[in-house]
Motif scaffolding. Sequence first.
Motif, PDB file in Angstrom:
ATOM      1  N   GLU A   1     -11.957   2.229   5.303  1.00 50.66           N
ATOM      2  CA  GLU A   1     -11.382   0.946   5.698  1.00 50.66           C
ATOM      3  C   GLU A   1     -11.897  -0.175   4.798  1.00 50.66           C
ATOM      4  O   GLU A   1     -11.157  -1.078   4.435  1.00 50.66           O
TER       5      GLU A   1
ATOM      6  N   LYS B   1       0.007   5.375   0.408  1.00 52.79           N
ATOM      7  CA  LYS B   1      -1.098   6.226   0.771  1.00 52.79           C
ATOM      8  C   LYS B   1      -0.714   7.664   0.466  1.00 52.79           C
ATOM      9  O   LYS B   1       0.461   8.020   0.559  1.00 52.79           O
TER      10      LYS B   1
ATOM     11  N   GLU C   1       0.822  -1.200   0.000  1.00 52.48           N
ATOM     12  CA  GLU C   1       0.000   0.000   0.000  1.00 52.48           C
ATOM     13  C   GLU C   1       0.859   1.254   0.000  1.00 52.48           C
ATOM     14  O   GLU C   1       1.836   1.349   0.724  1.00 52.48           O
TER      15      GLU C   1
ATOM     16  N   GLN D   1      -7.919   4.956  14.332  1.00 54.17           N
ATOM     17  CA  GLN D   1      -7.537   5.225  12.948  1.00 54.17           C
ATOM     18  C   GLN D   1      -6.350   4.358  12.581  1.00 54.17           C
ATOM     19  O   GLN D   1      -5.306   4.392  13.204  1.00 54.17           O
ATOM     20  N   MET D   2      -6.521   3.583  11.555  1.00 53.25           N
ATOM     21  CA  MET D   2      -5.444   2.690  11.154  1.00 53.25           C
ATOM     22  C   MET D   2      -4.380   3.486  10.436  1.00 53.25           C
ATOM     23  O   MET D   2      -4.660   4.517   9.846  1.00 53.25           O
ATOM     24  N   ASN D   3      -3.201   2.977  10.461  1.00 49.41           N
ATOM     25  CA  ASN D   3      -2.093   3.727   9.880  1.00 49.41           C
ATOM     26  C   ASN D   3      -2.330   4.044   8.421  1.00 49.41           C
ATOM     27  O   ASN D   3      -1.927   5.052   7.917  1.00 49.41           O
ATOM     28  N   GLY D   4      -2.974   3.144   7.745  1.00 47.31           N
ATOM     29  CA  GLY D   4      -3.096   3.360   6.319  1.00 47.31           C
ATOM     30  C   GLY D   4      -4.384   4.039   5.921  1.00 47.31           C
ATOM     31  O   GLY D   4      -4.634   4.230   4.753  1.00 47.31           O
ATOM     32  N   SER D   5      -5.205   4.385   6.871  1.00 44.99           N
ATOM     33  CA  SER D   5      -6.532   4.873   6.530  1.00 44.99           C
ATOM     34  C   SER D   5      -6.445   6.026   5.546  1.00 44.99           C
ATOM     35  O   SER D   5      -5.762   7.011   5.780  1.00 44.99           O
ATOM     36  N   ALA D   6      -7.093   5.851   4.448  1.00 47.13           N
ATOM     37  CA  ALA D   6      -7.037   6.859   3.402  1.00 47.13           C
ATOM     38  C   ALA D   6      -7.878   8.041   3.808  1.00 47.13           C
ATOM     39  O   ALA D   6      -9.043   8.140   3.464  1.00 47.13           O
ATOM     40  N   GLY D   7      -7.304   8.899   4.567  1.00 46.82           N
ATOM     41  CA  GLY D   7      -8.083   9.957   5.191  1.00 46.82           C
ATOM     42  C   GLY D   7      -8.452  11.072   4.246  1.00 46.82           C
ATOM     43  O   GLY D   7      -9.600  11.415   4.085  1.00 46.82           O
TER      44      GLY D   7
ATOM     45  N   PRO E   1      -1.444   0.016  16.116  1.00 45.49           N
ATOM     46  CA  PRO E   1      -1.917   0.011  14.729  1.00 45.49           C
ATOM     47  C   PRO E   1      -1.406   1.198  13.926  1.00 45.49           C
ATOM     48  O   PRO E   1      -1.481   1.197  12.697  1.00 45.49           O
TER      49      PRO E   1
ATOM     50  N   ASP F   1     -10.167  15.361  12.014  1.00 44.77           N
ATOM     51  CA  ASP F   1     -10.366  15.063  13.429  1.00 44.77           C
ATOM     52  C   ASP F   1      -9.092  14.564  14.097  1.00 44.77           C
ATOM     53  O   ASP F   1      -9.074  14.297  15.277  1.00 44.77           O
TER      54      ASP F   1
ATOM     55  N   ARG G   1     -10.004   0.086   1.631  1.00 43.24           N
ATOM     56  CA  ARG G   1      -8.664  -0.469   1.775  1.00 43.24           C
ATOM     57  C   ARG G   1      -8.709  -1.987   1.775  1.00 43.24           C
ATOM     58  O   ARG G   1      -7.827  -2.649   1.231  1.00 43.24           O
TER      59      ARG G   1
ATOM     60  N   GLU H   1     -15.583   3.699  18.231  1.00 46.48           N
ATOM     61  CA  GLU H   1     -14.742   4.160  17.133  1.00 46.48           C
ATOM     62  C   GLU H   1     -13.576   3.210  17.009  1.00 46.48           C
ATOM     63  O   GLU H   1     -12.895   2.931  17.989  1.00 46.48           O
ATOM     64  N   LEU H   2     -13.329   2.748  15.838  1.00 46.13           N
ATOM     65  CA  LEU H   2     -12.115   1.975  15.657  1.00 46.13           C
ATOM     66  C   LEU H   2     -10.978   2.954  15.515  1.00 46.13           C
ATOM     67  O   LEU H   2     -11.101   3.968  14.852  1.00 46.13           O
TER      68      LEU H   2
ATOM     69  N   LEU I   1      -5.097  -4.220   8.191  1.00 48.71           N
ATOM     70  CA  LEU I   1      -6.542  -4.003   8.144  1.00 48.71           C
ATOM     71  C   LEU I   1      -7.146  -4.320   9.512  1.00 48.71           C
ATOM     72  O   LEU I   1      -6.506  -4.935  10.354  1.00 48.71           O
TER      73      LEU I   1
ATOM     74  N   GLY J   1     -10.983  12.973   6.274  1.00 42.66           N
ATOM     75  CA  GLY J   1     -10.654  12.031   7.324  1.00 42.66           C
ATOM     76  C   GLY J   1      -9.646  12.585   8.309  1.00 42.66           C
ATOM     77  O   GLY J   1      -9.582  12.148   9.437  1.00 42.66           O
ATOM     78  N   GLY J   2      -8.860  13.522   7.852  1.00 46.05           N
ATOM     79  CA  GLY J   2      -7.756  13.958   8.686  1.00 46.05           C
ATOM     80  C   GLY J   2      -8.112  15.052   9.662  1.00 46.05           C
ATOM     81  O   GLY J   2      -7.362  15.335  10.572  1.00 46.05           O
TER      82      GLY J   2
ATOM     83  N   ILE K   1      -5.431  -6.646  14.737  1.00 45.30           N
ATOM     84  CA  ILE K   1      -4.920  -6.073  13.500  1.00 45.30           C
ATOM     85  C   ILE K   1      -4.600  -7.242  12.581  1.00 45.30           C
ATOM     86  O   ILE K   1      -4.045  -8.242  13.009  1.00 45.30           O
TER      87      ILE K   1
END
Lengths: 979, 979
Positions: A231, A39, A37, B306-312, A279, B319, A234, B303-304, A55, B316-317, B270
Amino acid sequence: MDDDNTPTPTIFTEMDTLQHEGGELEWKESARWVKFEEKVEEGGERWSKPHVSTLTLHSLFELRTCLQTGSILLDLEGYSLPQIVDDIVDRQIADGLVAPDLREKISFVLLRKHRHQTKKPIHRSLADIGKSSNTASSESVRHPSQSRSMNDISDTPSTDQLKNKFMKKIPRDAEASNVLIGEVDFLDKPFVSFVRLAQATTLGGLTEVPVPTRFLFILLGPHGKTKSYNEIGRAIATLMVDELFSDVAYKARDRDDLIAGVDEFLDEVIVLPPGEWDPKIRIEPPKKVPSADMRKSVLNLNELGQMNGSAGGAAGGEDEELPAPHELGEELKFTGRFGGGLWLDIKRKIPWYCSDIYDGFHIQSISAVLFIYLGCITNAITFGGLLGDATDNYQGVMESFLGTALAGTVFCVFGGQPLIILSSTGPILIFEKLLYEFSKNNGIDYMELRLWIGLHSCLQCFLLVVTDASYIIKYMTRFTEEGFSSLISFIFISDAIKKMVAWKYYPINRGFKPDYITAYKCECIAPDQGESSFFFSLHFNLTDLDWSQLSKKECVKYGGALVGSSCKYVPDLALMSFILFFGTYSMTVSLKKFKFSRYFPTKVRQKLISDFSIFMSIMCFVGLDMLMGLDTPKLIVPTEFKPTRSDRGWLVMPFGKNPWWWYVASFVPALLVTILIFMDQQISAVIVNRKENKLKKGCGYHLDLFWVGVLMAVCSFMGLPWYVAATVISIAHIDSLKMESESSAPGEQPQFLGVREQRLTGILVFVLTGLSIFLAPILQYIPMPVLYGVFLYMGVASLSGIQFWERIKLYLMPPKHQPDFSFLRHVPLRRVHLFTLVQIVCLAVLWILKSTFLAIIFPVMILGLMVVRKLLDLIFSQHDLAWLDDILPDKDKKKKEDEKKKKKDKKSVEPESDEEVRGKLWANMKLNSRLHTDTASACQTHSYCNLQSWRVFSGFTVHLNVCRSICCGCVDPRFVFSD
Amino acid sequence: MDDDNTPTPTIFTEMDTLQHEGGELEWKESARWVKFEEKVEEGGERWSKPHVSTLTLHSLFELRTCLQTGSILLDLEGYSLPQIVDDIVDRQIADGLVAPDLREKISFVLLRKHRHQTKKPIHRSLADIGKSSNTASSESVRHPSQSRSMNDISDTPSTDQLKNKFMKKIPRDAEASNVLIGEVDFLDKPFVSFVRLAQATTLGGLTEVPVPTRFLFILLGPHGKTKSYNEIGRAIATLMVDELFSDVAYKARDRDDLIAGVDEFLDEVIVLPPGEWDPKIRIEPPKKVPSADMRKSVLNLNELGQMNGSAGGAAGGEDEELPAPHELGEELKFTGRFGGGLWLDIKRKIPWYCSDIYDGFHIQSISAVLFIYLGCITNAITFGGLLGDATDNYQGVMESFLGTALAGTVFCVFGGQPLIILSSTGPILIFEKLLYEFSKNNGIDYMELRLWIGLHSCLQCFLLVVTDASYIIKYMTRFTEEGFSSLISFIFISDAIKKMVAWKYYPINRGFKPDYITAYKCECIAPDQGESSFFFSLHFNLTDLDWSQLSKKECVKYGGALVGSSCKYVPDLALMSFILFFGTYSMTVSLKKFKFSRYFPTKVRQKLISDFSIFMSIMCFVGLDMLMGLDTPKLIVPTEFKPTRSDRGWLVMPFGKNPWWWYVASFVPALLVTILIFMDQQISAVIVNRKENKLKKGCGYHLDLFWVGVLMAVCSFMGLPWYVAATVISIAHIDSLKMESESSAPGEQPQFLGVREQRLTGILVFVLTGLSIFLAPILQYIPMPVLYGVFLYMGVASLSGIQFWERIKLYLMPPKHQPDFSFLRHVPLRRVHLFTLVQIVCLAVLWILKSTFLAIIFPVMILGLMVVRKLLDLIFSQHDLAWLDDILPDKDKKKKEDEKKKKKDKKSVEPESDEEVRGKLWANMKLNSRLHTDTASACQTHSYCNLQSWRVFSGFTVHLNVCRSICCGCVDPRFVFSD
């Protein structure tokens, strides 16, 4: 799409999210996947490093629901995006998933333009820095580094797409999968669609690169769940680039096939406990990932791969395979025919001959030639000087240069393994020394005796060649190989240091006080002649000489005495030599390491700095030396083409000087020389031909030995030194020719592909060595300490790849800090230590013997190493030895292997090729997913489950599975998301 | 167990597997967990490195089934293992899970002895190497490094247990959980039991360490599934050490609570995609893991994370929280009262005074004292020499030593921040130089003028103290701080190098040819007196002097001429100095880095080699210097206690030498000195008091300034140099006193705990500096180049922690190789580069100004930096600055914060403390699990689902969930494992 056996194309996935940009809607690229990935960072304008997509289990389950509830359009005939969008919306309306009045709005959103994150040339981004500083306070209004495309949907790729340099990271046959994720305000439940096109089609500016699109995944939903949607996006993107799932996606016949693919993926995932991992950490791509075939076979065998942490113990570990035994290939088979091996060698090498030349045309060859050339002339000069000392200049530097050039060129042109570099070696030097002393003391003509020894030895070599004797080399294991090569490396290192610490040549005046400089002088005093007083002899000399004007050498020559406190000291030179020596060494090491730093683009770092590190260091310190202008010892190359000793010619006559029986008796010393040459040559060849080097063109042990024998005779006739393979320089040669893959997918590690096998570098090196006589004006600027630094580097570098050396280091590490070597996982530490200790003791014994007159039987001692290794069988179990050493393929094992083969043959009555395994697997999967189809299809229209808390998440899983296997009427209404 | 608010103990988990060892059954330890997993390697006799437990999703689901179907015994009263085993088997029989006739067999197996993997002292394992080489071929029959225990079940811990050094890695309050996994032949379905004891009890040799057992998980099953069982064992072990699950395990009321805990865990896991990760790789423990509280709050907020790869993207960013603003704490509050700040400082520091002394008694202090002492005397000598030059020895080395000792000691005893080291600094040196020149040119008495300037400056300092003026320092951001400290570091580095490259003192004879040594001499020639010929003057001198015997200095003294080609050269010294300088520097760097190598135990590496690296390097190169015996420049310390200039005393009289109006006019230069001192002192203090240093005892800006003022006056009276805080040495002081946690759980990173805040090291350093006058005989062996090497190291080391420096490095890195700095994730690269560029330009301007006479207004220029920073607000957005710089807490922000606070206050009407969140979460979980209890309990007796392929695995999930939510009658019989 039913053809199960065609390999599916690689998939490139791009994920775009819907953004409100200045009141306008547009799709903005937010991540992409080739294998890992990447990003778009929040700050924008920059791609993250490629990383493993971590994920959440949650998002995978949500994705599964999406695929269950959304519309799936397989093999849609699509030629343009508007038409495809129409088809998608039509299907959704037909399925009753979306109200018909939303058609326009959805189409509108889906046809918004796409903005991609593209890489810009550096000069443009620098220009931007200036620009943007003016408009900066209104941030993120403009994104000058992003290209806009698909203002209208065009069919041809835009220039931005075509210009995109990222294209070269994507395999040629790749097809794209586009993931579109967005929030809109007019929907009250998610709109999900998975599309596979019948033919991959370029859909205008949809994708960053001009790669035709095959798959489309669309998820539009009501506001408020961006993160969750992202998510899911992804998750599907990660699935699409998974080799097994993409196979499924290409071949799926219906929704259930896809879901079965997700389940298969889920069953293979690796789980990290939340309390032991953050994470937010981006995981760097691993060096190696299990291949798809491996994963398949694991699945097929109903066996989960052994996890790294599996608490195996003795019971669990037994099925772990032993390491593959060391194979030397067919080159060392005993043919049993006269000269059979030689014939095979020639047959093997002939077809490669052309490529052996043209493979050499590569930029890397230049650095290799420079590096090895410098090593060779240093060696030639060192050994030339030593041989000259040992033989009263019968063989001097001139002979050394000529011989190196001649032998090396011949060997590289005709030899079996042209990567091997011939050179003078220590044992031969010692032999020559003893021989010369013997001759002198017994009044025998040295050159003639030597010629006969050479001829005998040549014949003996031929005998070894035609009887395929080299095959015994295959009984050598890592133990012997490493012992030998470590020893040679140590000799290199110790020689370099010994040469360097030449305080005796340039002594330092340790007690020097700057203040008493007036007391330091060195005067040449004429020898006492008769009764003349000191004063008289100084000023009114009997001869014409002005003694005070004489240089040191002249003074000594004319019998004068050097008097004074500074005579025996040479200022600055010792320290300067040390600085040059150590500087060259450490600069080379640092520049080599620079490959692993973060600075500069990979190409500059690797091709320029790392490959030319030795050359750059030499240049740098030659420059420093010139700047200082000190009289450091320089490389002195003979400039005239004539034998070093004026009383010998270029040809040695075989008869006339010694009694006839010497011609026969020289058979005995020749035997010693032959053993020496055979061992030295073949062990070096084994090391060069190691499996790790991934040589593809085969080697020729017999052919090599043949040419070494021929060169023995030729060199003996011409009175030149004898040459054999030099381990350290040959390893350096190979190292400087190593090829690595230009890593394709971002984040993938470059793989070692093999060595640039060719004859050109070798030939060039030796031709240059021959020409060096004419290069003297340039070469004379190179100080010897710099070359010794290169020597030291060669010695240390050739140690670095050796497992023995790694094991020695283990002594100093507490167990918990030791690296994760596979042999440490399997062999108890004290057995490892014991094994290493035996090796160290052997080497120490060899080292001591080497320093005595016994050095002449050095090659016989290498045979001794093999005996020690055989004795180790009594101390160590075969299991331990298999990990620490490479076991000899003994009889029992062969039998077993034969049995295995037989079994395999039996099995192969049933088709078991890779493609067929794949087919079977596929069939299994089909069968399984069919089981659920009837009920599942009834469920389809229900409930999009994007539920948030864990409670509902659990419930969600319930729902999902109920649908699949039992019935769908009994769904607990609490868990249904909509309706 | 209903008391939800008591924190639960830490759990240590040991997993033992059943082994057949020489026909006998026994339990062998195969892995253990404190926080991370450590596995016994297959080869045995060694623990793996601690690593993250990577699990399969499969094993977690299987575990879930185990907990659903096995017997759960909560709060069992247990006092011995036999009794507990009886209870377990009874329950199983009662539940009908096991046939009554198997009771004996199961008990027998469960009571077999346990063999633990214990660490042995090294001398014993070395002895074993010898031993085992005799018995080696029969491998793995004996395991001398493993201890046997529980041959009979004893209640007291065995000696092996008590001796186990691993105990110190386990927290004091820990309780054990034992996982027993085994295959037996008499069972045809698995025997699963989860036991929680009412009281933690030491059960003989069950556990490796004498930790009482609280939990027991037993899984016995039929043969053939070792791997699967082991994976289940690893899964429960990993769960048990999870902070949240262990909480659940302690508080669970029934089976469903446990299962809810597993589900909660599952929801947080994860997931790594199988195609992007090799499960064989052991993942090293991360530097930081999310705390349990964080994880809870994430769960609680539905709330999960925020994952490292989350395409914010932008949406998304938003917050994502901004970094916490730089806080300077209450020390810099403006009190508004007369001397209010000073009073608060005193009040704050008094309570710590005792601990300021006794906290200093630590081995680390010794290395810190040595290090800083060497830095201080080097500084004292350097500045002493320079001041002596500048003031015609009115202030020389002696004054410098005395002043450093006096000022430093007073400041460390009474100052607000005793970690700050006072020293002479460059700007003051320049001021003194200009002042002395001015006095000399205008016929003013320098010492008296200086005294009055000092007095004025002292008064001005007091004024600043009582008005709390230091509070303005809090408007300084990272930009200014880093600018200042980088500049000082650069000055350090350039000074060290300038001093070193002293070719002019020891010129090298560049054209030296060893052969012409006879031509090099240097003779002292008497001055031409009258008509005497050359010859005559040499041998028959007019005076009594033998000119040829004179040393260089004497020769010059007596007016002789030095004639000869070697006079202007000094051999060897320049190069030797270079070797000493560079050697000291690079050895210190390498030894510091050695901390991160794998060699030697952590303690040796850290405490010995790394902490004493500077001392060891100095020793080493002093030794080398002594060995060479060259006359390198040495540290020369004054040995007699008297002013450098004989015409001045130790006290300066205030009146009498200058006109009266000078006493008033000196107010103006004093102002400059005051600004200089204020800025220099307080910026250094801010840097020392940085939040990153985690200082706990508070600081005292006003108190510091007060004492600096007092010392100004005292030093002026005594004619000693003036002193302020020295940034680089103070940072070095702090670095050498940093404390790290002794990492408790294996694999956990040691955490930076703070700095050993005390007054002792400072006092000792300065007392030693004072005593150095008596240490001269020892100190004279230290060559100056070695000390310059230390200087260079200090300069470079103080640069290394600075973000500015990291950002400069980014220029050279292509974006994809850049490290994962958080500001890079959020700020576009070109904005980062622009920010760095501005800083570089500022520094360059300051550097240029510093080299001119404007150096005197240096402190004012630092104020200029603050202005530039203010202007940056116009160019950069607050968002960017928040990440790159620490934003000033401005009014808007404060308002917002106030609002937030208010909201919080409102919220806190409902209880929201940490414990209460925990309680609520718990209640939620309860509620949820209750929902399923009725149906689930009916399901319990069904089906142990250890199913293998993915198909059945999917089926298994089905079954599982069906049980939970719908009914259990409708279970598809295909998926039931037994019956």
